[in-house]
Write an enzyme that holds these catalytic residues in place. Structure first.
Site, PDB file in Angstrom:
ATOM      1  N   LYS A   1     -19.808 -17.433   8.701  1.00  0.00           N
ATOM      2  CA  LYS A   1     -21.536 -16.808   8.503  1.00  0.00           C
ATOM      3  C   LYS A   1     -21.904 -17.693   9.468  1.00  0.00           C
ATOM      4  O   LYS A   1     -21.839 -18.559  10.183  1.00  0.00           O
ATOM      5  CB  LYS A   1     -21.867 -16.436   7.168  1.00  0.00           C
ATOM      6  CG  LYS A   1     -20.754 -15.933   6.773  1.00  0.00           C
ATOM      7  CD  LYS A   1     -21.672 -14.796   5.415  1.00  0.00           C
ATOM      8  CE  LYS A   1     -20.653 -14.089   4.620  1.00  0.00           C
ATOM      9  NZ  LYS A   1     -21.353 -13.228   3.636  1.00  0.00           N
TER      10      LYS A   1
ATOM     11  N   ARG B   1     -14.964 -16.837  -1.443  1.00  0.00           N
ATOM     12  CA  ARG B   1     -14.163 -15.308  -0.711  1.00  0.00           C
ATOM     13  C   ARG B   1     -14.210 -15.803   1.047  1.00  0.00           C
ATOM     14  O   ARG B   1     -15.326 -16.266   1.545  1.00  0.00           O
ATOM     15  CB  ARG B   1     -15.251 -13.958  -0.513  1.00  0.00           C
ATOM     16  CG  ARG B   1     -14.957 -12.831   1.041  1.00  0.00           C
ATOM     17  CD  ARG B   1     -16.512 -12.132   0.226  1.00  0.00           C
ATOM     18  NE  ARG B   1     -15.516 -11.078   1.150  1.00  0.00           N
ATOM     19  CZ  ARG B   1     -15.957 -10.666   2.726  1.00  0.00           C
ATOM     20  NH1 ARG B   1     -16.656 -11.526   3.216  1.00  0.00           N
ATOM     21  NH2 ARG B   1     -15.577  -9.775   3.088  1.00  0.00           N
TER      22      ARG B   1
HETATM   23  C1  8Y7 Z   1     -19.876 -11.234   1.894  1.00  0.00           C
HETATM   24  C2  8Y7 Z   1     -19.104  -9.490   1.058  1.00  0.00           C
HETATM   25  C3  8Y7 Z   1     -18.979  -9.964   2.894  1.00  0.00           C
HETATM   26  C4  8Y7 Z   1     -19.996 -11.881   0.831  1.00  0.00           C
HETATM   27  C5  8Y7 Z   1     -19.673 -10.599  -1.142  1.00  0.00           C
HETATM   28  C6  8Y7 Z   1     -18.640 -11.037   6.080  1.00  0.00           C
HETATM   29  C7  8Y7 Z   1     -18.360  -7.885   2.425  1.00  0.00           C
HETATM   30  C8  8Y7 Z   1     -19.352 -10.571   5.650  1.00  0.00           C
HETATM   31  N1  8Y7 Z   1     -19.823 -10.525   2.863  1.00  0.00           N
HETATM   32  N2  8Y7 Z   1     -18.725  -9.849  -0.151  1.00  0.00           N
HETATM   33  N3  8Y7 Z   1     -18.817  -8.851   1.995  1.00  0.00           N
HETATM   34  N4  8Y7 Z   1     -19.777 -11.435  -0.517  1.00  0.00           N
HETATM   35  N5  8Y7 Z   1     -18.293 -10.008  -1.792  1.00  0.00           N
HETATM   36  O1  8Y7 Z   1     -19.254 -12.336   7.283  1.00  0.00           O
HETATM   37  O2  8Y7 Z   1     -21.284 -12.923   0.899  1.00  0.00           O
HETATM   38  O3  8Y7 Z   1     -17.780 -10.986   5.634  1.00  0.00           O
HETATM   39  S1  8Y7 Z   1     -19.332  -8.830   4.920  1.00  0.00           S
END
Ligand code: 8Y7
Length: 275
Positions: free
Chosen positions: A223, A257
Site C-alpha cells: 500500500k 492479507r
Molecule cells: C483491503 C481489502 C483491499 C484490506 C480487506 C489493496 C479488498 C487495496 N485492501 N480487504 N481490499 N482489507 N479486508 O491494496 O486492507 O489491496 S484492496
C-alpha cells in the site's frame, strides 16, 4: 473462546496468524491489474498462492484502490465466476470474494465461496441479508468515505477509537441480522480514508481495535503507506510489506492479507518459533 472461524461448510483456525493471498481479476489494480483477467492464468496463480502457504485466497473483481471507478454486478461476476468455478474443485483453501454487492455475494456463495470480504462492511442495501443467508464468514472493514474520494484529506479526532466504534457498530448490525460471532472478522482498513499517520497509529495500537476477541485481519501489503516509508513503487514494496505484516501479527492480527505470500509465510514461521 474458540479460534475457529466458521466459513460455510469449512472452518479456519486463526489461533496462529494465517495468510490471505490476493488475486485481482481486474484491468486496473495497482499491483496486479490486467494480469489475471484470463481465468487459466488466474487459476495457476491461485494454486500457486495455496502452495506458498496461504489459508485463504481472496478474489476481487472490483478495484477498490483510491480513485477507482465503480463496476456493475454483472461485470464483476463475469470477471470472478470463471475463476471461482475452475478453482473450487481444485482447492481446499478458504475462498474469499472481495465484493460489496449482494448479487455478487449470492452468486459467489452459490459457486462455493467461503468468505465475503466487504470493504463497505455490509452497508450496501441488502448486503447484510445476502451475507447472512449465504452462510459464509464475513470480513467487516472500516472505510471512511468511498474509494473515489476517500484519500482527500481524511480527518479524525481519534482514529483508533473511531475505527473501533465503527467496527463495533457493524458487528451489532451483523448480530441483529443473524450472523453469529463465529462467522465474523474485523479489519481496520489500512489505507481506506487514512493518512500515513492514521495508518501508523492503527498499526502501532492494533491491539486496541479488539472487539469481544474476534479475529482481526490486516491488509498493508504494497500500500501507499509502505511506498511513503520506503520510497518504492508497488512492485518493489515486498520487504516493507513483510515487515508491516510481521508487526501487525505481533500486535494481534490473526489474518494477513498479502500479495507476497511465500515471503510473508516465512516471516510468520520465524515469528511462531520465537513466540
Ligand atoms: C483491503 C481489502 C483491499 C484490506 C480487506 C489493496 C479488498 C487495496 N485492501 N480487504 N481490499 N482489507 N479486508 O491494496 O486492507 O489491496 S484492496
Amino acid at each position: 473462546m474458540s479460534t475457529l472461524l466458521r466459513c460455510g461448510g469449512r472452518s479456519l483456525d486463526w489461533a496462529s496468524p494465517t495468510v490471505m493471498g490476493v488475486i485481482n481479476v481486474t484491468p486496473d489494480s495497482f499491483s496486479d491489474g490486467g494480469r489475471y483477467l484470463d481465468p487459466e492464468q488466474a487459476l495457476a496463480r491461485a494454486l500457486a498462492i495455496e502452495a506458498e502457504g496461504a489459508a485463504i485466497i481472496d478474489l476481487g473483481g472490483e478495484s477498490t484502490r483510491p480513485g477507482a471507478a465503480p463496476v456493475t454486478a454483472q461485470e464483476e461476476l463475469q470477471r470472478v465466476l470463471p475463476l471461482l468455478e475452475r478453482l473450487r474443485p481444485r482447492t481446499r483453501a478458504i475462498l474469499s470474494i472481495d465484493t460489496s454487492k449482494p448479487e455478487v455475494m449470492r452468486a459467489a456463495a452459490a459457486a462455493g465461496t467461503d468468505l465475503i470480504n466487504d470493504v463497505y462492511a455490509l452497508r450496501a442495501p441488502g448486503a447484510l441479508e445476502a451475507a447472512a443467508e449465504s452462510g459464509c464468514a464475513v470480513c467487516l472493514m472500516h472505510m471512511r468515505g468511498e474509494p473515489r474520494t476517500m484519500q482527500r484529506a481524511p480527518c479524525y479526532a481519534d482514529v483508533v477509537g473511531e475505527v473501533r466504534a465503527f467496527l463495533a457498530e457493524r458487528l451489532d448490525a451483523c448480530r441483529a441480522a443473524g450472523i453469529a460471532d463465529a462467522r465474523i472478522v474485523l479489519d481496520p482498513g489500512f489505507g481506506f480514508g487514512k493518512s500515513l499517520e492514521h495508518n501508523l497509529a492503527l498499526l502501532r495500537r492494533l491491539r486496541e481495535i479488539d472487539v469481544d476477541g474476534l479475529p482481526i485481519l490486516a491488509g498493508l501489503s504494497r500500500k501507499a503507506s509502505i511506498g511513503a516509508l520506503t520510497g518504492k513503487s508497488p512492485g518493489e514494496r515486498v520487504y516493507g510489506s513483510v515487515a508491516a505484516a510481521l508487526i501487525a501479527a505481533q500486535r494481534g492480527a490473526n489474518i494477513l492479507r498479502v500479495h507476497d505470500v511465500a515471503a510473508t509465510v516465512d516471516a510468520l514461521k520465524v515469528l511462531a518459533a520465537v513466540g
